[in-house]
Design a protein around this motif. Structure first.
Motif, PDB file in Angstrom:
ATOM      1  N   ASN A 104     -67.527  -2.667   4.024  1.00 27.37           N
ATOM      2  CA  ASN A 104     -67.720  -1.827   2.846  1.00 27.37           C
ATOM      3  C   ASN A 104     -67.013  -0.486   3.014  1.00 27.37           C
ATOM      4  OD1 ASN A 104     -69.028  -1.383   0.222  1.00 27.37           O
ATOM      5  ND2 ASN A 104     -70.197   0.181   1.295  1.00 27.37           N
ATOM      6  N   SER A 105     -67.031   0.053   4.233  1.00 32.07           N
ATOM      7  CA  SER A 105     -66.365   1.325   4.497  1.00 32.07           C
ATOM      8  C   SER A 105     -64.851   1.205   4.306  1.00 32.07           C
ATOM      9  CB  SER A 105     -66.686   1.797   5.920  1.00 32.07           C
ATOM     10  OG  SER A 105     -66.107   3.053   6.172  1.00 32.07           O
ATOM     11  N   PHE A 106     -64.260   0.108   4.784  1.00 30.56           N
ATOM     12  CA  PHE A 106     -62.819  -0.097   4.592  1.00 30.56           C
ATOM     13  C   PHE A 106     -62.490  -0.129   3.104  1.00 30.56           C
ATOM     14  CE2 PHE A 106     -62.939  -2.763   8.711  1.00 30.56           C
ATOM     15  CZ  PHE A 106     -62.848  -1.609   9.485  1.00 30.56           C
ATOM     16  N   ARG A 107     -63.337  -0.817   2.354  1.00 30.25           N
ATOM     17  CA  ARG A 107     -63.093  -0.958   0.919  1.00 30.25           C
ATOM     18  C   ARG A 107     -63.061   0.402   0.229  1.00 30.25           C
ATOM     19  NH1 ARG A 107     -65.595  -1.123  -3.539  1.00 30.25           N
ATOM     20  NH2 ARG A 107     -67.556  -0.510  -2.570  1.00 30.25           N
ATOM     21  N   VAL A 108     -63.907   1.332   0.722  1.00 29.22           N
ATOM     22  CA  VAL A 108     -63.998   2.664   0.120  1.00 29.22           C
ATOM     23  C   VAL A 108     -62.900   3.592   0.639  1.00 29.22           C
ATOM     24  CG1 VAL A 108     -65.451   4.726  -0.062  1.00 29.22           C
ATOM     25  CG2 VAL A 108     -66.479   2.443  -0.277  1.00 29.22           C
ATOM     26  N   GLU A 109     -62.631   3.526   1.957  1.00 27.59           N
ATOM     27  CA  GLU A 109     -61.741   4.502   2.601  1.00 27.59           C
ATOM     28  C   GLU A 109     -60.259   4.175   2.491  1.00 27.59           C
ATOM     29  OE1 GLU A 109     -63.135   6.151   6.542  1.00 27.59           O
ATOM     30  OE2 GLU A 109     -64.496   4.443   6.373  1.00 27.59           O
ATOM     31  N   LEU A 110     -59.928   2.880   2.461  1.00 28.09           N
ATOM     32  CA  LEU A 110     -58.533   2.463   2.568  1.00 28.09           C
ATOM     33  C   LEU A 110     -58.025   1.816   1.284  1.00 28.09           C
ATOM     34  CD1 LEU A 110     -58.698   0.731   6.085  1.00 28.09           C
ATOM     35  CD2 LEU A 110     -57.937   3.067   5.594  1.00 28.09           C
ATOM     36  N   ASP A 111     -56.715   1.889   1.109  1.00 23.65           N
ATOM     37  CA  ASP A 111     -56.056   1.067   0.101  1.00 23.65           C
ATOM     38  C   ASP A 111     -55.797  -0.270   0.772  1.00 23.65           C
ATOM     39  OD1 ASP A 111     -54.584  -0.077  -1.900  1.00 23.65           O
ATOM     40  OD2 ASP A 111     -52.767   1.127  -1.540  1.00 23.65           O
TER      41      ASP A 111
END
Length: 404
Positions: A104-111
């Motif tokens: 979930n963090s990757f989805r929010v932080e990264l393109d």
């Protein structure tokens, strides 16, 4: 490697989207290869492979990344060296502790564009529902269909006809790795037994902290022997008691659920077609791969009527149908299949060897008044269609592009 276009056609519309693509299914059903196929398609469309980060968490070299914090730090470090969209491919993600949080963090932080695989249905329950509710799409990857089996079998034995291929499929099943063993009988059986043991140990016993492994094995053996047969957890409990092992119905339910969560078995509920309601007792179970059944339990030829049912059921799932067992009065229809408002009825038998069998199999549909397609599927070579009900040889049925 075959393209598995059935799955790619479903995944393709979501490539590049912010939705997390979740590939589930029994261990060694081809999920890792699907990740490779997706990467191949992305590369062919012009995406630089240097934008890919692919990790398999069953690989010991990645053991240090099997916590959410460690994985999060590693991916942020690698992605900082990239420009543009990052493509993340995580194989057997359930090995990472608290993986839901970092995904979930990757989805929010990264393109990024995220693809994950797992061998347990619990991936899509519990915390995942909280962290990624409405932000993921699931694709279940099944062992090879008969059509896929033929394609690879012919790469080893090109002169084999369809009937011979089906006889091999009936015994060996559709696990993809069998092609690497050139379908050699003893090697395939050994591989399938080892695969079964791996599913039992890693995806059932370990994942669910099961202590009474002997009881689990007895329950698995009972279900495996009785695929396609209507029974209840109470019936299993009574059977085990007669074998000198006392077990509660609740324990049977829990152990059976652990097996279905690991995609070893699929539960099929019964539906009263007249009352239009799902019945709560006496479900049926089918095994994910009938080759595993032959390798572990044997008797596919002896129980050929049940194994044919199993093969047809798995093909219905591959084609996206929701399947129940139909009950109309005192008659039962093997499969009532629904997909996007369309319906299909299927009755499976070994051979229509007598007039009594013909009346029973075709007569199962007598209480159905709609005009949706109705099939009787058997090993017979001659077409016995009648009264608007289509009769198909099982090979032809499995290889048909569509059923209408």
């Amino acid at each position: 490697m075959i393209k598995r276009e059935t799955y790619m056609s479903r995944i393709r519309p979501f490539i590049g989207s912010e939705l997390v693509k979740v590939l589930t299914g029994i261990r060694r059903s081809g999920k890792s290869v699907m990740l490779d196929l997706i990467q191949e398609e992305l590369a062919e469309s012009g995406v630089d492979r240097r934008q890919f980060i692919a990790l398999n968490f069953e690989n010991m070299s990645n053991a240090h990344l099997c916590t959410a914090t460690a994985l999060h730090e590693e991916i942020l470090r690698r992605s900082a060296q990239m420009s543009g969209k990052v493509y993340l491919f995580f194989d057997e993600i359930q090995e990472v502790q608290d993986w839901e949080k970092c995904i979930n963090s990757f989805r929010v932080e990264l393109d990024c564009d995220i693809y994950i695989t797992g061998s347990n249905a619990k991936l899509l329950s519990g915390e995942l529902a909280t962290y990624l509710a409405g932000r993921y799409v699931e694709f279940v990857i099944y062992p090879f269909s008969f059509s896929e089996f033929i394609e690879l079998y012919h790469s080893v034995y090109p002169d084999t006809d369809t009937r011979q291929c089906f006889n091999q499929y009936l015994t060996l099943g559709g696990m993809p790795y069998l092609n690497n063993l050139r379908y050699e009988d003893n090697a395939c059986r050994q591989y399938l037994r080892d695969l079964f043991n791996s599913v039992e140990l890693k995806d059932i016993v370990k994942r669910n902290n099961i202590r009474d492994v002997d009881m689990l094995e007895r329950i698995i053996s009972y279900i495996t022997a009785n695929i396609g047969t209507t029974f209840s957890s109470t019936a299993i409990s009574k059977y085990l008691k007669s074998e000198g092992r006392s077990v509660s119905t609740e324990t049977v339910l829990n152990y059976t659920k652990a097996c279905t969560d690991a995609f070893l078995f699929y539960q099929v509920k019964r539906q009263d077609l007249q009352g239009k309601k799902i019945l709560t007792v006496n479900e049926k179970y089918y095994v994910a791969d009938h080759g595993i059944r032959e390798a572990v339990y044997g008797s596919n030829q002896r129980d050929i009527n049940l194994v044919l049912e199993n093969i047809v059921y798995m093909e219905l799932l591959r084609r996206g149908y929701n399947v129940t067992v139909g009950k109309v009065g005192d008659k039962e229809i093997d499969f009532v299949c629904e997909n996007r408002g369309e319906k299909l009825y299927v009755q499976v038998a070994y051979l229509l060897a007598s007039e009594e069998t013909v009346k029973r199999e075709f007569g199962a549909f007598s209480g159905i008044r709609d005009n949706f397609p109705k099939y009787v599927v058997t090993l017979d070579e001659f077409d016995m269609s009648r009264d608007g009900i289509k009769h198909r040889n099982i090979r032809d049925f499995l290889l048909a592009k569509e059923w209408n």
